[in-house]
Design an enzyme around this catalytic site. Structure first.
Site, PDB file in Angstrom:
ATOM      1  N   ARG A 169       2.429  -6.888   8.657  1.00  0.00           N
ATOM      2  CA  ARG A 169       1.652  -5.755   9.173  1.00  0.00           C
ATOM      3  C   ARG A 169       2.169  -5.285  10.526  1.00  0.00           C
ATOM      4  O   ARG A 169       2.198  -4.087  10.815  1.00  0.00           O
ATOM      5  CB  ARG A 169       0.173  -6.120   9.231  1.00  0.00           C
ATOM      6  CG  ARG A 169      -0.474  -6.092   7.843  1.00  0.00           C
ATOM      7  CD  ARG A 169      -1.858  -6.631   7.876  1.00  0.00           C
ATOM      8  NE  ARG A 169      -2.583  -6.385   6.633  1.00  0.00           N
ATOM      9  CZ  ARG A 169      -3.623  -7.117   6.232  1.00  0.00           C
ATOM     10  NH1 ARG A 169      -4.042  -8.124   6.977  1.00  0.00           N
ATOM     11  NH2 ARG A 169      -4.247  -6.843   5.110  1.00  0.00           N
ATOM     12  N   LYS A 196       0.819  -1.218   0.000  1.00  0.00           N
ATOM     13  CA  LYS A 196       0.000   0.000   0.000  1.00  0.00           C
ATOM     14  C   LYS A 196       0.857   1.275   0.000  1.00  0.00           C
ATOM     15  O   LYS A 196       2.045   1.235   0.330  1.00  0.00           O
ATOM     16  CB  LYS A 196      -0.943  -0.042   1.213  1.00  0.00           C
ATOM     17  CG  LYS A 196      -1.927  -1.212   1.157  1.00  0.00           C
ATOM     18  CD  LYS A 196      -2.998  -1.090   2.232  1.00  0.00           C
ATOM     19  CE  LYS A 196      -3.990  -2.229   2.125  1.00  0.00           C
ATOM     20  NZ  LYS A 196      -5.139  -2.049   3.035  1.00  0.00           N
ATOM     21  N   GLU A 226      -8.799 -10.611  -8.253  1.00  0.00           N
ATOM     22  CA  GLU A 226      -7.906  -9.477  -7.965  1.00  0.00           C
ATOM     23  C   GLU A 226      -6.656  -9.508  -8.852  1.00  0.00           C
ATOM     24  O   GLU A 226      -6.205  -8.463  -9.329  1.00  0.00           O
ATOM     25  CB  GLU A 226      -7.536  -9.491  -6.486  1.00  0.00           C
ATOM     26  CG  GLU A 226      -8.742  -9.162  -5.599  1.00  0.00           C
ATOM     27  CD  GLU A 226      -8.502  -9.347  -4.108  1.00  0.00           C
ATOM     28  OE1 GLU A 226      -9.424  -9.054  -3.334  1.00  0.00           O
ATOM     29  OE2 GLU A 226      -7.401  -9.782  -3.708  1.00  0.00           O
ATOM     30  N   PHE A 233     -15.882   3.127   6.042  1.00  0.00           N
ATOM     31  CA  PHE A 233     -14.500   3.514   5.721  1.00  0.00           C
ATOM     32  C   PHE A 233     -14.191   3.479   4.218  1.00  0.00           C
ATOM     33  O   PHE A 233     -13.068   3.746   3.811  1.00  0.00           O
ATOM     34  CB  PHE A 233     -13.518   2.603   6.473  1.00  0.00           C
ATOM     35  CG  PHE A 233     -13.677   1.122   6.200  1.00  0.00           C
ATOM     36  CD1 PHE A 233     -13.138   0.542   5.059  1.00  0.00           C
ATOM     37  CD2 PHE A 233     -14.366   0.314   7.089  1.00  0.00           C
ATOM     38  CE1 PHE A 233     -13.279  -0.816   4.808  1.00  0.00           C
ATOM     39  CE2 PHE A 233     -14.521  -1.048   6.856  1.00  0.00           C
ATOM     40  CZ  PHE A 233     -13.971  -1.618   5.698  1.00  0.00           C
ATOM     41  N   HIS A 270      -2.232  -5.512   1.264  1.00  0.00           N
ATOM     42  CA  HIS A 270      -3.507  -6.219   1.082  1.00  0.00           C
ATOM     43  C   HIS A 270      -3.183  -7.672   0.765  1.00  0.00           C
ATOM     44  O   HIS A 270      -2.189  -7.956   0.101  1.00  0.00           O
ATOM     45  CB  HIS A 270      -4.277  -5.594  -0.086  1.00  0.00           C
ATOM     46  CG  HIS A 270      -5.435  -6.432  -0.534  1.00  0.00           C
ATOM     47  ND1 HIS A 270      -6.634  -6.449   0.139  1.00  0.00           N
ATOM     48  CD2 HIS A 270      -5.561  -7.309  -1.556  1.00  0.00           C
ATOM     49  CE1 HIS A 270      -7.456  -7.301  -0.468  1.00  0.00           C
ATOM     50  NE2 HIS A 270      -6.826  -7.838  -1.505  1.00  0.00           N
ATOM     51  N   ASN A 316      -2.398  -0.383   6.431  1.00  0.00           N
ATOM     52  CA  ASN A 316      -1.885  -1.612   7.046  1.00  0.00           C
ATOM     53  C   ASN A 316      -0.867  -2.357   6.173  1.00  0.00           C
ATOM     54  O   ASN A 316      -0.841  -3.582   6.146  1.00  0.00           O
ATOM     55  CB  ASN A 316      -3.046  -2.519   7.483  1.00  0.00           C
ATOM     56  CG  ASN A 316      -3.948  -2.928   6.328  1.00  0.00           C
ATOM     57  OD1 ASN A 316      -3.806  -2.411   5.234  1.00  0.00           O
ATOM     58  ND2 ASN A 316      -4.852  -3.851   6.576  1.00  0.00           N
ATOM     59  N   ARG A 350      -1.927 -14.911   4.358  1.00  0.00           N
ATOM     60  CA  ARG A 350      -2.599 -14.207   5.452  1.00  0.00           C
ATOM     61  C   ARG A 350      -1.858 -14.418   6.773  1.00  0.00           C
ATOM     62  O   ARG A 350      -1.817 -13.549   7.636  1.00  0.00           O
ATOM     63  CB  ARG A 350      -4.068 -14.612   5.527  1.00  0.00           C
ATOM     64  CG  ARG A 350      -4.862 -14.006   4.360  1.00  0.00           C
ATOM     65  CD  ARG A 350      -6.272 -14.518   4.274  1.00  0.00           C
ATOM     66  NE  ARG A 350      -7.156 -13.906   5.251  1.00  0.00           N
ATOM     67  CZ  ARG A 350      -7.707 -12.704   5.132  1.00  0.00           C
ATOM     68  NH1 ARG A 350      -7.433 -11.936   4.096  1.00  0.00           N
ATOM     69  NH2 ARG A 350      -8.522 -12.239   6.046  1.00  0.00           N
ATOM     70  N   TYR A 372     -12.197  -2.239  -4.464  1.00  0.00           N
ATOM     71  CA  TYR A 372     -12.746  -2.453  -3.114  1.00  0.00           C
ATOM     72  C   TYR A 372     -14.277  -2.402  -3.089  1.00  0.00           C
ATOM     73  O   TYR A 372     -14.858  -2.136  -2.037  1.00  0.00           O
ATOM     74  CB  TYR A 372     -12.163  -1.416  -2.153  1.00  0.00           C
ATOM     75  CG  TYR A 372     -10.761  -1.751  -1.668  1.00  0.00           C
ATOM     76  CD1 TYR A 372     -10.527  -2.856  -0.850  1.00  0.00           C
ATOM     77  CD2 TYR A 372      -9.666  -0.966  -2.012  1.00  0.00           C
ATOM     78  CE1 TYR A 372      -9.256  -3.171  -0.395  1.00  0.00           C
ATOM     79  CE2 TYR A 372      -8.378  -1.275  -1.557  1.00  0.00           C
ATOM     80  CZ  TYR A 372      -8.194  -2.383  -0.748  1.00  0.00           C
ATOM     81  OH  TYR A 372      -6.935  -2.697  -0.284  1.00  0.00           O
ATOM     82  N   THR A 384      -5.687  -7.939   9.995  1.00  0.00           N
ATOM     83  CA  THR A 384      -5.982  -6.684   9.279  1.00  0.00           C
ATOM     84  C   THR A 384      -5.621  -5.471  10.129  1.00  0.00           C
ATOM     85  O   THR A 384      -5.013  -4.515   9.639  1.00  0.00           O
ATOM     86  CB  THR A 384      -7.494  -6.623   8.918  1.00  0.00           C
ATOM     87  OG1 THR A 384      -7.830  -7.814   8.201  1.00  0.00           O
ATOM     88  CG2 THR A 384      -7.817  -5.409   8.087  1.00  0.00           C
TER      89      THR A 384
HETATM   90  P1  CMP Z   1      -7.297  -4.860   3.083  1.00  0.00           P
HETATM   91  O1  CMP Z   1      -6.721  -6.203   3.328  1.00  0.00           O
HETATM   92  O2  CMP Z   1      -6.722  -4.053   1.969  1.00  0.00           O
HETATM   93  O3  CMP Z   1      -8.875  -5.028   2.806  1.00  0.00           O
HETATM   94  C1  CMP Z   1      -9.798  -3.996   3.044  1.00  0.00           C
HETATM   95  C2  CMP Z   1      -9.179  -2.851   3.779  1.00  0.00           C
HETATM   96  O4  CMP Z   1     -10.098  -2.000   4.423  1.00  0.00           O
HETATM   97  C3  CMP Z   1      -8.332  -3.386   4.921  1.00  0.00           C
HETATM   98  O5  CMP Z   1      -7.184  -4.009   4.411  1.00  0.00           O
HETATM   99  C4  CMP Z   1      -8.095  -2.125   5.724  1.00  0.00           C
HETATM  100  O6  CMP Z   1      -7.076  -1.313   5.168  1.00  0.00           O
HETATM  101  C5  CMP Z   1      -9.427  -1.407   5.539  1.00  0.00           C
HETATM  102  N1  CMP Z   1     -10.285  -1.576   6.707  1.00  0.00           N
HETATM  103  C6  CMP Z   1     -10.873  -2.690   7.154  1.00  0.00           C
HETATM  104  N2  CMP Z   1     -11.617  -2.441   8.258  1.00  0.00           N
HETATM  105  C7  CMP Z   1     -11.509  -1.119   8.485  1.00  0.00           C
HETATM  106  C8  CMP Z   1     -12.050  -0.246   9.469  1.00  0.00           C
HETATM  107  N3  CMP Z   1     -12.857  -0.693  10.441  1.00  0.00           N
HETATM  108  N4  CMP Z   1     -11.718   1.066   9.408  1.00  0.00           N
HETATM  109  C9  CMP Z   1     -10.912   1.519   8.433  1.00  0.00           C
HETATM  110  N5  CMP Z   1     -10.361   0.736   7.460  1.00  0.00           N
HETATM  111  C10 CMP Z   1     -10.655  -0.571   7.495  1.00  0.00           C
END
Ligand code: CMP
Length: 139
Positions: free
Chosen positions: A104, A11, A128, A59, A117, A114, A87, A51, A93
């Site tokens: 992460r 990211k 994807e 969010f 992805h 984070n 993962r 997304y 996450t």
């Molecule tokens: P990612 O694995 O890219 O998949 C979806 C993304 O949404 C996740 O990582 C986070 O960056 C973001 N995300 C998920 N939950 C939240 C949340 N509660 N608030 C803000 N961002 C979020």
């Protein structure tokens, strides 16, 4: 049966903070094969599409703004049971909940930013990967 492919993005914040090399090193050390890879940038509209599964979440707009704010690295990775193995390598996450030594835990700066992805299913790994790469770009 578990699949052999997963998809990842490094990211914008992790790219800006100079972590591409360290993250790719961890991916190599965990014995994933890089099938496709590019440094690129998402427009806001492309981030929305990528997304779209989250479009009802509070969010969503912030996430799309962030994901289109700078360069990313997109890659397709191959390994037995790739989705689950990756993962595990990246951690939870929310970096506050990520295990020590995960990508992460080491490189995320917040839940949104984070570091990486990772696909959440074999089906999404294919969707994807195809979002970023044509058949001719996957080796
Ligand atoms: P990612 O694995 O890219 O998949 C979806 C993304 O949404 C996740 O990582 C986070 O960056 C973001 N995300 C998920 N939950 C939240 C949340 N509660 N608030 C803000 N961002 C979020």
């Amino acid at each position: 049966m578990s699949g052999y492919k997963t998809f990842t993005m490094i990211k914008p914040t992790a790219v800006k903070n100079g972590h591409i090399g360290s993250i790719l090193d961890m991916i190599n050390n965990a014995e994933f094969r890089i099938v496709a890879m590019k440094l690129t940038k998402l427009s806001y509209e492309r981030a929305e599409k990528f997304y779209s599964v989250h479009k009802e979440k509070p969010f969503y707009q912030d996430l799309c703004t962030f994901m289109s704010s700078g360069s990313i690295v997109a890659a397709v990775l191959e390994k037995e049971n790739a989705v689950e193995a990756y993962r595990k390598l990246i951690g939870a996450t929310n970096p506050d909940n990520a295990a020590e030594g995960t990508i992460r835990k080491l490189y995320a700066t917040s839940l949104q930013e984070n570091a990486v992805h990772g696909s959440d299913s074999d089906e999404n790994a294919i969707i994807e990967g195809d979002f970023f790469f044509s058949t001719l770009e996957k080796y």
